[in-house]
Enzyme design. Sequence first.
Site, PDB file in Angstrom:
ATOM      1  N   CYS A  79      43.171  32.558  40.042  1.00  0.00           N
ATOM      2  CA  CYS A  79      43.682  33.882  40.640  1.00  0.00           C
ATOM      3  C   CYS A  79      43.748  33.682  42.097  1.00  0.00           C
ATOM      4  O   CYS A  79      44.720  34.311  43.004  1.00  0.00           O
ATOM      5  CB  CYS A  79      42.354  34.807  40.720  1.00  0.00           C
ATOM      6  SG  CYS A  79      41.333  34.979  39.214  1.00  0.00           S
ATOM      7  N   HIS A  92      46.667  35.196  44.592  1.00  0.00           N
ATOM      8  CA  HIS A  92      46.272  36.403  45.645  1.00  0.00           C
ATOM      9  C   HIS A  92      45.620  35.969  46.737  1.00  0.00           C
ATOM     10  O   HIS A  92      45.382  36.845  47.475  1.00  0.00           O
ATOM     11  CB  HIS A  92      45.126  37.046  44.746  1.00  0.00           C
ATOM     12  CG  HIS A  92      45.788  37.742  43.379  1.00  0.00           C
ATOM     13  ND1 HIS A  92      47.028  38.789  43.419  1.00  0.00           N
ATOM     14  CD2 HIS A  92      45.653  37.466  42.153  1.00  0.00           C
ATOM     15  CE1 HIS A  92      47.319  39.192  42.214  1.00  0.00           C
ATOM     16  NE2 HIS A  92      46.513  38.295  41.508  1.00  0.00           N
ATOM     17  N   CYS A 107      45.926  39.633  33.933  1.00  0.00           N
ATOM     18  CA  CYS A 107      46.113  38.632  34.728  1.00  0.00           C
ATOM     19  C   CYS A 107      46.004  37.169  34.148  1.00  0.00           C
ATOM     20  O   CYS A 107      46.864  36.109  34.197  1.00  0.00           O
ATOM     21  CB  CYS A 107      45.399  38.703  36.031  1.00  0.00           C
ATOM     22  SG  CYS A 107      45.817  39.964  37.172  1.00  0.00           S
ATOM     23  N   ARG A 150      43.112  45.103  34.226  1.00  0.00           N
ATOM     24  CA  ARG A 150      44.013  44.299  35.080  1.00  0.00           C
ATOM     25  C   ARG A 150      43.492  42.770  34.927  1.00  0.00           C
ATOM     26  O   ARG A 150      44.282  41.998  34.866  1.00  0.00           O
ATOM     27  CB  ARG A 150      43.709  45.036  36.405  1.00  0.00           C
ATOM     28  CG  ARG A 150      45.169  44.198  37.118  1.00  0.00           C
ATOM     29  CD  ARG A 150      46.431  44.984  36.720  1.00  0.00           C
ATOM     30  NE  ARG A 150      47.721  44.067  37.238  1.00  0.00           N
ATOM     31  CZ  ARG A 150      48.307  43.049  36.600  1.00  0.00           C
ATOM     32  NH1 ARG A 150      47.955  42.667  35.411  1.00  0.00           N
ATOM     33  NH2 ARG A 150      49.199  42.579  37.191  1.00  0.00           N
TER      34      ARG A 150
END
Length: 276
Positions: free
Chosen positions: A190, A194, A237, A233
């Site tokens: 992640c 991000h 992802c 979500r």
Amino acid sequence: MKKTLLIALSLGVTVAATSTLATAMDPETDRQQLVDYFQAKNPKIAVDEYVNGAYIYSADKMQQWEAAEEFPPYLDAIDAGEAHYNKDIATYEKCFGTDVSAIRPKYPYFDEKTQQVVTLEGAINSCRTDAGLKAYKWKKGALAQVSAYLAYNARGQKINVKIDTDGARAAYEAGRNIYIKPTGQLNLSCAKCHTYNAGRKARSNLLSPILGHTTHFPVFRAKWQNLGTLHRRYGGCHKNMRAKPFKAQSEEYRNLEFFEAYVSNGLKINGPGYRE
């Protein structure tokens, strides 16, 4: 440069580094270093703007998003959520009280009795099943609509997740580990998208920053053409990483939500939201 490097290392450039640093890192120091990292990377973007996701990186995208928000496609979902809530209002008021604006800001939190993170969607369904009502399906539908109604009524209030026990810290570190650990066939994390590459493009779409990730959920996505929860979500992802998703409201995703919400402490709730 040294400070930036230190921050990058603290966010987990390698699995070996993160496993060592996780035991030494205080959550508040961790959160502040993450904020410092984004401020150093984009000094012209104010911290409170991160609630607007990837749109902060493009004036054109921001303009399009603001136009969409003038007549947002989630308005019907808010109305539906209010209807669902009022249908069983006696049950909900026993669980959450009579002030609907005070519900969303309480979540997520760490429950010392169960030693588990409690999310808003999890609390809604627990409230229902404890009263003998049928649980809503996870990810979308009535659950997302009720969540949207509660988020809408809490707009402008700030996220304020507390970590003041060993159990809460362990949940934070577990969520943090999911965020920074590479996974799936593409060996992505992640954090790779991000944190390190926030603001850059992937498949023509801008990657959103972790700061503010939880403020605007549930969201109406153009791709979905309906409203979805944060855990929906998360699953998407993980599929994009070619990794097996955890189940919605699993301990793993609840811990991840707890971590992401904590690092967004001080940012305003602005859900539900619209995203591409």
